[in-house]
Design a protein around this motif. Structure first.
Motif, PDB file in Angstrom:
ATOM      1  N   PHE A  94       0.848  -1.177   0.000  1.00 53.79           N
ATOM      2  CA  PHE A  94       0.000   0.000   0.000  1.00 53.79           C
ATOM      3  C   PHE A  94       0.890   1.235   0.000  1.00 53.79           C
ATOM      4  CE2 PHE A  94      -2.811  -3.121   1.997  1.00 53.79           C
ATOM      5  CZ  PHE A  94      -3.999  -2.888   1.326  1.00 53.79           C
ATOM      6  N   ALA A  95       0.563   2.180  -0.866  1.00 51.09           N
ATOM      7  CA  ALA A  95       1.317   3.432  -0.866  1.00 51.09           C
ATOM      8  C   ALA A  95       0.330   4.578  -0.699  1.00 51.09           C
ATOM      9  CB  ALA A  95       2.105   3.581  -2.159  1.00 51.09           C
ATOM     10  N   ASP A  96       0.562   5.377   0.347  1.00 52.99           N
ATOM     11  CA  ASP A  96      -0.359   6.470   0.664  1.00 52.99           C
ATOM     12  C   ASP A  96       0.315   7.793   0.331  1.00 52.99           C
ATOM     13  OD1 ASP A  96      -2.326   8.070   1.695  1.00 52.99           O
ATOM     14  OD2 ASP A  96      -1.680   7.811   3.783  1.00 52.99           O
ATOM     15  N   GLU A  97      -0.073   8.384  -0.808  1.00 49.10           N
ATOM     16  CA  GLU A  97       0.519   9.657  -1.238  1.00 49.10           C
ATOM     17  C   GLU A  97       2.040   9.627  -1.101  1.00 49.10           C
ATOM     18  OE1 GLU A  97      -1.186  11.998  -2.582  1.00 49.10           O
ATOM     19  OE2 GLU A  97      -3.094  12.350  -1.590  1.00 49.10           O
ATOM     20  N   PRO A  98       2.727   8.710  -1.731  1.00 46.80           N
ATOM     21  CA  PRO A  98       4.169   8.539  -1.471  1.00 46.80           C
ATOM     22  C   PRO A  98       4.992   9.764  -1.865  1.00 46.80           C
ATOM     23  CG  PRO A  98       3.493   7.201  -3.333  1.00 46.80           C
ATOM     24  CD  PRO A  98       2.236   7.753  -2.735  1.00 46.80           C
ATOM     25  N   THR A  99       4.435  10.643  -2.710  1.00 47.86           N
ATOM     26  CA  THR A  99       5.219  11.808  -3.123  1.00 47.86           C
ATOM     27  C   THR A  99       4.689  13.083  -2.503  1.00 47.86           C
ATOM     28  OG1 THR A  99       3.788  12.075  -5.044  1.00 47.86           O
ATOM     29  CG2 THR A  99       5.780  10.774  -5.355  1.00 47.86           C
ATOM     30  N   GLY A 100       3.709  12.952  -1.655  1.00 48.05           N
ATOM     31  CA  GLY A 100       3.011  14.116  -1.108  1.00 48.05           C
ATOM     32  C   GLY A 100       3.912  15.093  -0.384  1.00 48.05           C
ATOM     33  N   ASN A 101       4.964  14.602   0.257  1.00 52.65           N
ATOM     34  CA  ASN A 101       5.845  15.482   1.020  1.00 52.65           C
ATOM     35  C   ASN A 101       7.143  15.794   0.287  1.00 52.65           C
ATOM     36  OD1 ASN A 101       4.050  15.619   3.044  1.00 52.65           O
ATOM     37  ND2 ASN A 101       5.344  14.727   4.633  1.00 52.65           N
ATOM     38  N   LEU A 102       7.186  15.511  -1.029  1.00 54.73           N
ATOM     39  CA  LEU A 102       8.453  15.679  -1.756  1.00 54.73           C
ATOM     40  C   LEU A 102       8.295  16.693  -2.883  1.00 54.73           C
ATOM     41  CD1 LEU A 102       9.324  11.883  -2.028  1.00 54.73           C
ATOM     42  CD2 LEU A 102      10.258  13.535  -0.391  1.00 54.73           C
ATOM     43  N   ASP A 103       9.405  17.305  -3.269  1.00 52.18           N
ATOM     44  CA  ASP A 103       9.349  18.214  -4.411  1.00 52.18           C
ATOM     45  C   ASP A 103       9.181  17.380  -5.683  1.00 52.18           C
ATOM     46  OD1 ASP A 103      12.061  17.784  -5.800  1.00 52.18           O
ATOM     47  OD2 ASP A 103      12.575  18.015  -3.657  1.00 52.18           O
ATOM     48  N   PRO A 104       8.689  18.003  -6.792  1.00 52.40           N
ATOM     49  CA  PRO A 104       8.327  17.223  -7.994  1.00 52.40           C
ATOM     50  C   PRO A 104       9.461  16.341  -8.517  1.00 52.40           C
ATOM     51  CG  PRO A 104       7.556  19.463  -8.196  1.00 52.40           C
ATOM     52  CD  PRO A 104       8.369  19.416  -6.938  1.00 52.40           C
ATOM     53  N   ASP A 105      10.688  16.851  -8.599  1.00 51.09           N
ATOM     54  CA  ASP A 105      11.792  16.053  -9.144  1.00 51.09           C
ATOM     55  C   ASP A 105      12.042  14.824  -8.293  1.00 51.09           C
ATOM     56  OD1 ASP A 105      12.020  17.757 -11.159  1.00 51.09           O
ATOM     57  OD2 ASP A 105      13.829  18.816 -10.420  1.00 51.09           O
ATOM     58  N   THR A 106      12.185  15.060  -6.986  1.00 46.14           N
ATOM     59  CA  THR A 106      12.428  13.938  -6.092  1.00 46.14           C
ATOM     60  C   THR A 106      11.256  12.967  -6.151  1.00 46.14           C
ATOM     61  OG1 THR A 106      13.452  15.572  -4.683  1.00 46.14           O
ATOM     62  CG2 THR A 106      13.153  13.391  -3.743  1.00 46.14           C
ATOM     63  N   GLY A 107      10.048  13.546  -6.218  1.00 46.15           N
ATOM     64  CA  GLY A 107       8.846  12.707  -6.263  1.00 46.15           C
ATOM     65  C   GLY A 107       8.893  11.784  -7.468  1.00 46.15           C
ATOM     66  N   ALA A 108       9.296  12.339  -8.609  1.00 47.68           N
ATOM     67  CA  ALA A 108       9.336  11.535  -9.834  1.00 47.68           C
ATOM     68  C   ALA A 108      10.318  10.380  -9.685  1.00 47.68           C
ATOM     69  CB  ALA A 108       9.737  12.414 -11.005  1.00 47.68           C
ATOM     70  N   GLN A 109      11.481  10.683  -9.065  1.00 44.29           N
ATOM     71  CA  GLN A 109      12.474   9.611  -8.865  1.00 44.29           C
ATOM     72  C   GLN A 109      11.914   8.515  -7.974  1.00 44.29           C
ATOM     73  OE1 GLN A 109      16.014  11.375  -7.306  1.00 44.29           O
ATOM     74  NE2 GLN A 109      16.192  12.803  -9.038  1.00 44.29           N
ATOM     75  N   ILE A 110      11.223   8.950  -6.935  1.00 43.39           N
ATOM     76  CA  ILE A 110      10.668   7.983  -5.989  1.00 43.39           C
ATOM     77  C   ILE A 110       9.643   7.089  -6.683  1.00 43.39           C
ATOM     78  CG2 ILE A 110       9.125   7.813  -3.979  1.00 43.39           C
ATOM     79  CD1 ILE A 110      12.016   8.324  -3.245  1.00 43.39           C
ATOM     80  N   ILE A 111       8.818   7.723  -7.518  1.00 43.71           N
ATOM     81  CA  ILE A 111       7.790   6.958  -8.233  1.00 43.71           C
ATOM     82  C   ILE A 111       8.427   5.944  -9.161  1.00 43.71           C
ATOM     83  CG2 ILE A 111       6.059   7.197 -10.061  1.00 43.71           C
ATOM     84  CD1 ILE A 111       5.181   7.697  -7.141  1.00 43.71           C
ATOM     85  N   ASP A 112       9.464   6.392  -9.895  1.00 50.77           N
ATOM     86  CA  ASP A 112      10.162   5.449 -10.774  1.00 50.77           C
ATOM     87  C   ASP A 112      10.658   4.260  -9.983  1.00 50.77           C
ATOM     88  OD1 ASP A 112       9.679   6.989 -12.921  1.00 50.77           O
ATOM     89  OD2 ASP A 112      11.678   7.947 -12.986  1.00 50.77           O
TER      90      ASP A 112
END
Lengths: 854, 263
Positions: free
Chosen positions: B194-212
């Motif tokens: 389960f992933a709950d808003e995994p990028t919600g607390n991150l800036d867009p670039d970092t968020g994209a890396q995390i999602i990848d």
């Protein structure tokens, strides 16, 4: 799985040691253990030291006395039990030198004498300490005897059919149990010379004493035998039962130390409760996460319990070591009073300490800890989802039960523990209510502050902050109140204890007893003494009499079997008569003789012969003796006095203070009964140092009067009090330290909330000065209110303690009502201010973030 | 990251049927990993009772990735809590790994999760007092694979933090912390993450890396993924998109624009 629990627990504990709440928990537990082990170690050793000293005064750990020599069988039984035996024979005989005769109290001692201690004897080179009796062929005499028959060292005196060389003047005997029964001056000789004197004849009044020294185990082993001996009429003195009281003072000191230990444990308990709350709050997230990853409730409880247990064990080991050091310091403070060969500290107090730590942890942290179990895994998604805090009743209830158990364990008295507990619970309920009202009242008052000054603004803001966190504020108020209460009580009791001791032992406490003053000398003696002494007790008439019957039976048959060998039945008692209750005596049952006064006066005029035997004389008996002999109001005693028989009935029981250094009597008759019998007078007085010449004059003017100097004993008691006072000061410091640990724990617990508030204030533009004032005001308000509550509690509790435990007279302590609230405001204000220094320095973002970090 | 998992599975675009009849290729013959039937959740706030979820049904097959979109306050977190078995529904039944949760107590549900369910949270939820490695070890030790400590280190290696195993969370950046959390989610080889808003607390670039990273690992491990988000771009990378509205789930086509509009 349990392996996993251990690993998780150990890992997080290692990390947690940096957290303030864990540190507070650790310090609180450590202090609790240090205090309780220190006091337990100390009391344990003091107890054993006192036993040793009592043994010295008694002459051995076990002393048997009878009118005939002891059987070889008894000796071997005692020796097998592990006792070392020593024989003594006491008798009264005439001794002479040339044409001067004098009755003397002879004491024959063997080569083992004395078991404990030393005698102070002048054998020609000034007074020396000698740990033996006189050698064969020699004798030691007391200075009065030397004066009476004018002998000097080296002279020979006739004792029975033999002659002995006087080789020493005894200032003080190693065993001092003689008391005032021996009016005749002492002559000490060697048992080997006894036969040559020819004084030991069948039918002569001789006391054979068997003095045994041995370990407690030996004493334990022969208890059965002692019962038999008592029933057979042997006078049995057991060091643990018949310890000559060093005084109520020391007993009170022991009670006080016990009390102080408990206060420290209570304080530590409060600290543990406060820091556990914060600890649990901090770990709710962890618990929720673990739950999320599949940990069971049981596992959660295990992990956190193991963690806290590890903490408690570490704290108790360090605490116990501190306690060990502490008791060594206490003993060091007391060295000159305690015998040098104190037994080493036992292992018991150590277990007691660890047990205390665990009990405090379970009692004060348990219910709060269980909150962790209830945490929902959902909290990982929704932060606000905290489990309900445990009900205040549960927390206080469990803590009370555990503390009550500790009270019981430490005081050894269940009723006392229950009374304190129930009283404490009721008090706590009232306290909760009152503090709630007090806090609201205080806060309302503060809001009315209309001044524009910076301080009234600070107080308004501080008060509002306190009001916002009312529940937490109330918890802190309670914690601080209990803290101040415990600290104040320990200080108060100490002060009153010391004052009472000083009152009890004023500088003019009698240091001389004068015995055997003949009626014809009475006025002359009084005239000689009165102008030169500072205080003098009444001159009490004294008549020797023996109890010959109790309620129509022989005394042996009438008293409980164990009392058959009691000294009061075997020897003549000193009887006196008084119209008024003597000073320092209190009637505890029945009534003092009143109405008979007139008829007695009348009888005295008309008929000087003893009153008719069919009349029953009322008497007053000391309650301790009555208890030993199983007697009470209405029991009838027959006395044999000077060949006559007097029938009496107990009409009152008196308690009296045996430490008073004034003449005390077991039995008091009304005036008009004993006057016609041969009697002498006894009195006590305080002779100032500058008047010591009076003694020489008294001895030569009243050669028949025995003067007994109790300066040495008085000095010893004073010394004990001084040293115990020092020990008490040390314990007091420890309690105050524990109090500060509570403050530390409480402030730690409220740190995040306060950080958040000061962060907010800063965001709104408040300067460091303003924030520090607001915080100071908040702490001061809290401190003032808790100080007031603490004063109420302390006043009530000390009154109860004095009445029921320490047996002191309760009194109001006005200073307390001023000092505690103001001191509390100041103390908490300052400590809180200093502790939150770092918070004020923080940038607002950091302190606001603190809350989120949890 | 040129190959996106979403591109590999164009066939799994949301169907019109959200109920259990939904067919998933390769997995049709197997029972669904997660099956929700007529779930309802009511909460009472004050005197009003609020229906957050109402008659909600969902079936998720093994290996499938599902995105749940919804406005803030729509009950996404409530739904996630229910699906993961962290909370209990007012009505309806949830079956996880073939086990009806209503028959299990709190501890039973926890035991079912142990080692089989991984979580990635918006606020990372790393324990501040444990090092990166110890944080990853935490679920491992609660799973049947307890003791295989080297696995935790391997996972940190895989998320690119092999050099920083001993660091405490506060010594790591937000992105690094979320990498640790992802390693922690996968360390037990779970069947469901389960992933709950995994990028919600991150800036867009970092968020994209995390999602990848998240999708790569998910694909490699063949894990079932349920992702709660309001980010359309993120949702589009899942096999299936659903929207939570009015207490029910409905099929939804995320906006195709880059980083799309916020739902």
């Amino acid at each position: 799985m349990s392996d996993l629990n251990w690993r998780l627990a150990a890992r997080s504990l290692r990390r947690d040691l940096r957290a303030a709440d864990v540190r507070a928990l650790f310090i609180a537990l450590m202090l609790a253990v240090a205090a309780s082990t220190m006091i337990a170690f100390f009391l344990d050793r003091l107890e054993r030291g006192l036993e040793r000293q009592a043994g010295q005064m008694l002459g051995g750990d076990l002393v048997l006395e009878q009118r005939e020599p002891f059987s070889a069988e008894l000796r071997s039984t005692l020796e097998q039990a592990g006792f070392v035996l020593s024989d003594q024979v006491e008798l009264v005989s005439m001794i002479s030198r040339g044409d001067r005769f004098q009755p003397a109290s002879l004491k024959a001692v063997d080569d083992v004498y004395p078991h404990y201690g030393v005698s102070h004897v002048d054998i020609g080179n000034g007074t020396e300490q000698i740990a033996s009796g006189p050698p064969v062929g020699e004798a030691w005499v007391d200075p009065r005897l030397a004066q009476l028959i004018e002998i000097e060292l080296g002279d020979r005196v006739q004792v029975g059919q033999t002659e002995l060389t006087i080789s020493g003047i005894i200032e003080r005997e190693a065993d001092q149990s003689g008391g005032f029964g021996n009016f005749n001056p002492r002559l000490m000789l060697n048992t080997s010379d006894l036969e040559a004197t020819g004084l030991v004849q069948p039918g002569s009044r001789i006391e054979f004493e068997l003095l045994a020294a041995g370990p407690p185990a030996a004493l334990e082993q022969v208890q059965g035998l002692l019962g038999e001996l008592r029933r057979a009429g042997v006078d049995v003195r057991d060091v643990r039962v018949d310890r000559p009281q060093l005084g109520n003072a020391l007993q009170r000191a022991e009670s006080y130390l016990g009390l102080a230990g408990l206060a420290a444990v209570l304080l530590a308990g409060v600290a543990v409760a406060m820091s556990t709350r914060r600890y649990v709050e901090r770990h709710l997230d962890t618990a929720a996460l673990l739950r999320c990853f599949g940990a069971s409730q049981y596992q959660l409880v295990m992990i956190f319990t193991l963690q806290l247990l590890g903490l408690a064990l570490a704290a108790s080991v360090i605490g116990a070591l501190l306690g060990l050091v502490g008791q060594a310091v206490l003993l060091w403070l007391l060295t000159s009073f305690l015998p040098m060969t104190l037994p080493p500290p036992g292992i018991m107090p150590l277990w007691l300490g660890i047990f205390t730590a665990l009990a405090v942890l379970v009692g004060f942290a348990g219910p709060t800890l269980l909150r962790i179990k209830q945490v929902s895994a959902l909290k990982v998604l929704r932060r606000e989802l905290d489990p309900l805090p445990p009900s205040a009743w549960l927390v206080v209830g469990v803590a009370s039960i555990v503390f009550g158990g500790l009270l019981w364990l430490y005081s050894g008295s269940l009723p006392l523990a229950l009374a304190l507990l129930i009283g404490g619970a009721a008090l706590l309920g009232v306290l909760w209510l009152v503090s709630s009202l007090l806090l609201s009242g205080l806060l309302k008052g503060v809001q009315r502050l209309s001044g524009k000054s910076e301080w009234s603004q600070a107080f308004r803001l501080g008060g509002r902050q306190l009001a916002r966190r009312k529940q937490a504020g109330l918890g802190q108020l309670l914690a601080f109140s209990v803290t101040f209460f415990a600290m104040a009580m320990i200080v108060l009791v100490r002060g009153d204890l010391l004052t009472t001791w000083q009152d009890q032992m004023p500088d003019d406490t009698p240091n001389y007893f004068a015995i055997n003053i003949q009626p014809s000398e009475r006025d002359a003696f009084e005239d000689a003494v009165a102008p030169r002494v500072e205080t003098q007790s009444t001159l009490y008439p004294m008549v020797r009499g023996r109890i010959t019957g109790i309620n129509g039976q022989t005394p042996r048959d009438a008293v409980p079997p164990d009392a058959r060998g009691d000294n009061s039945l075997r020897r003549e008692l000193n009887l006196t008569w008084q119209a008024e209750v003597p000073e320092g005596n209190q009637i505890v049952a029945g009534q003092w003789f009143t109405s008979a006064g007139e008829s007695q006066g009348f009888m005295r005029e008309v008929d000087a012969t003893p009153i008719s035997t069919n009349e029953i004389t009322p008497i007053s008996m000391e309650d301790g003796l009555a208890q030993r002999l199983g007697l009470g109001i209405g029991d009838e005693l027959t006395f044999s006095v000077g060949g006559d028989t007097i029938a009496t009935r107990i009409e009152s029981l008196r308690s009296l203070n045996w430490d008073s250094f004034t003449p005390n009597f077991f039995i008091i008759f009304p005036p008009g009964v004993l006057e016609s019998f041969g009697h002498s007078y006894i009195t006590a007085f305080h002779l100032p140092d500058v008047e010591q010449g009076l003694i020489r004059q008294l001895v030569s003017d009243f050669p028949g009067v025995s003067l007994l100097n109790v300066d040495a004993i008085l000095g010893q008691v004073r010394e004990v009090l001084t040293q115990v006072t020092r020990a008490i000061e040390l314990v007091l410091a420890l309690v105050l330290l524990a109090g500060i640990s509570v403050l530390y724990a409480a402030l730690t617990a409220s740190r995040p909330a306060r950080a958040h508030e000061s962060g907010l204030l800063r965001v709104f533009g408040a300067g460091t000065k303003m924030i520090s004032r607001v915080q100071g005001a908040e702490y001061a308000l809290l401190g003032f209110a808790s100080g007031l509550m603490g004063a109420v509690l302390a006043e009530l509790a000390t009154a109860a303690l004095y009445l029921y435990w320490l047996e002191l007279t309760p009194r109001l302590h006005w200073g307390l009502w001023v000092m505690l609230p103001l001191g509390g405001a100041l103390l908490i204000g300052i400590i809180g201010h200093v502790l939150s220094y770092s918070l004020r320095r923080q940038a607002p973002a950091a302190s606001l973030g603190l809350l989120g970090e949890a | 990251m040129s190959t996106l998992p979403a591109d590999d599975a164009p066939a799994h675009q949301p169907s019109t049927d959200t109920a259990s009849t939904h067919k998933v290729p390769d997995a049709g013959a197997y029972p669904p990993v997660l099956l929700a039937e007529k779930l309802s959740k009511q909460v009472t706030s004050g005197e009003r009772s609020l229906n957050i979820l109402h008659d909600l049904s969902l079936s998720v097959a093994a290996g499938e990735s599902v995105a749940i979109l919804g406005k803030s306050g729509a009950g996404k977190s409530t739904l996630l809590g229910l699906l993961a078995g962290l909370d209990t529904p007012s009505d309806g039944e949830l079956t996880l790994f073939g086990q009806p949760l209503s028959r299990l107590d709190e501890d039973g549900r926890a035991a079912l999760r142990a080692g089989r369910v991984g979580f990635v949270f918006q606020n990372f939820q790393l324990l501040p007092t444990l090092s990166a490695l110890e944080n990853v070890l935490l679920p491992l030790e609660l799973s049947p694979r307890a003791g295989e400590d080297h696995v935790a280190a391997q996972w940190l290696e895989r998320v690119g933090l092999g050099e920083r195993t001993g660091h405490l969370p506060k010594q790591l950046s937000g992105g690094e912390q979320q990498r640790v959390a992802i390693a922690r989610a996968f360390v037990t080889d779970p069947e469901l993450v389960f992933a709950d808003e995994p990028t919600g607390n991150l800036d867009p670039d970092t968020g994209a890396q995390i999602i990848d990273l998240l999708f790569t690992l998910n694909r490699e491990a063949g894990t079932t993924l349920i992702l709660v988000t309001h980010d359309h771009a993120l949702a589009r990378r899942c096999d299936r998109c659903l929207r939570l509205a009015n207490g029910k789930l409905e099929p939804f086509e995320p906006v195709s624009a880059n980083g799309g509009g916020n739902e």
